[in-house]
Design a protein around this motif. Structure first.
Motif, mmCIF file in Angstrom:
data_model
loop_
_atom_site.group_PDB
_atom_site.id
_atom_site.type_symbol
_atom_site.label_atom_id
_atom_site.label_comp_id
_atom_site.label_asym_id
_atom_site.label_seq_id
_atom_site.Cartn_x
_atom_site.Cartn_y
_atom_site.Cartn_z
ATOM 1 N N LYS A 3 -5.140 2.989 5.096
ATOM 2 C CA LYS A 3 -4.837 1.586 4.806
ATOM 3 C C LYS A 3 -3.603 1.463 3.917
ATOM 4 O O LYS A 3 -3.267 2.363 3.160
ATOM 5 C CB LYS A 3 -6.022 0.924 4.114
ATOM 6 N N TRP A 4 -2.937 0.309 4.041
ATOM 7 C CA TRP A 4 -1.793 -0.027 3.202
ATOM 8 C C TRP A 4 -2.300 -0.808 1.999
ATOM 9 O O TRP A 4 -3.111 -1.723 2.141
ATOM 10 C CB TRP A 4 -0.786 -0.867 3.986
ATOM 11 N N ARG A 5 -1.819 -0.461 0.826
ATOM 12 C CA ARG A 5 -2.228 -1.146 -0.392
ATOM 13 C C ARG A 5 -1.126 -2.066 -0.855
ATOM 14 O O ARG A 5 0.050 -1.728 -0.769
ATOM 15 C CB ARG A 5 -2.559 -0.135 -1.482
ATOM 16 N N ALA A 6 -1.529 -3.214 -1.339
ATOM 17 C CA ALA A 6 -0.575 -4.199 -1.852
ATOM 18 C C ALA A 6 -0.820 -4.370 -3.342
ATOM 19 O O ALA A 6 -1.968 -4.507 -3.781
ATOM 20 C CB ALA A 6 -0.754 -5.529 -1.136
ATOM 21 N N GLU A 7 0.270 -4.352 -4.100
ATOM 22 C CA GLU A 7 0.174 -4.454 -5.545
ATOM 23 C C GLU A 7 1.359 -5.266 -6.057
ATOM 24 O O GLU A 7 2.480 -5.118 -5.576
ATOM 25 C CB GLU A 7 0.191 -3.044 -6.138
#
Length: 132
Positions: free
Chosen positions: A11-15
């Motif tokens: 998964k791609w993480r957004a921060e």
């Protein structure tokens, strides 16, 4: 910006990190979806437009200044202009436009300096642009 993937996840993480505060926004199946989540979070912060523009992955027309109301926008903390690439030059009493290390000139009006920056920015091919 604000999107990454770890070695142990698919998964791609957004921060989002703004004003030295980090906020985890979630995990996403798609990189673009994560980037758009970051952009939505940036727009919801109420931060100055110049700061938002430096951080956004996908800009829309609404992210830019309006010709008739740009003077109502706040000047970002620690800055002397609302616009990217523009600073107030105290010795001359004018606004200095710069693109990277290139001095574009001194201007009596802040928006004229911003237009010089925009013109220089547009002249660079997309793949070679950088955030000023």
């Amino acid at each position: 910006m604000g999107v990454y993937r770890t070695l142990t996840s698919t998964k791609w993480r957004a921060e989002l990190e703004i004003y030295n505060v980090k906020q985890f926004l979630g995990s996403f199946d798609d990189e673009e979806e994560a980037a758009r989540a970051v952009d939505a979070a940036i727009r919801s912060t109420g931060a100055e437009k110049a700061l938002q523009l430096r951080m956004l992955n996908f800009c829309t027309d609404a992210d830019y200044f309006e010709e008739d109301s740009w003077e109502e926008e706040a000047v970002p903390r620690g800055a002397s202009s609302r616009f990217m690439g523009v600073t107030y030059h105290q010795p001359s009493g004018q606004f200095l436009a710069r693109f990277g290390r290139r001095h574009l000139g001194l201007y009596d009006e802040e928006d004229d300096a911003a237009r010089a920056f925009d013109k220089a920015h547009r002249s660079v091919p997309l793949g070679f642009r950088f955030r000023s």
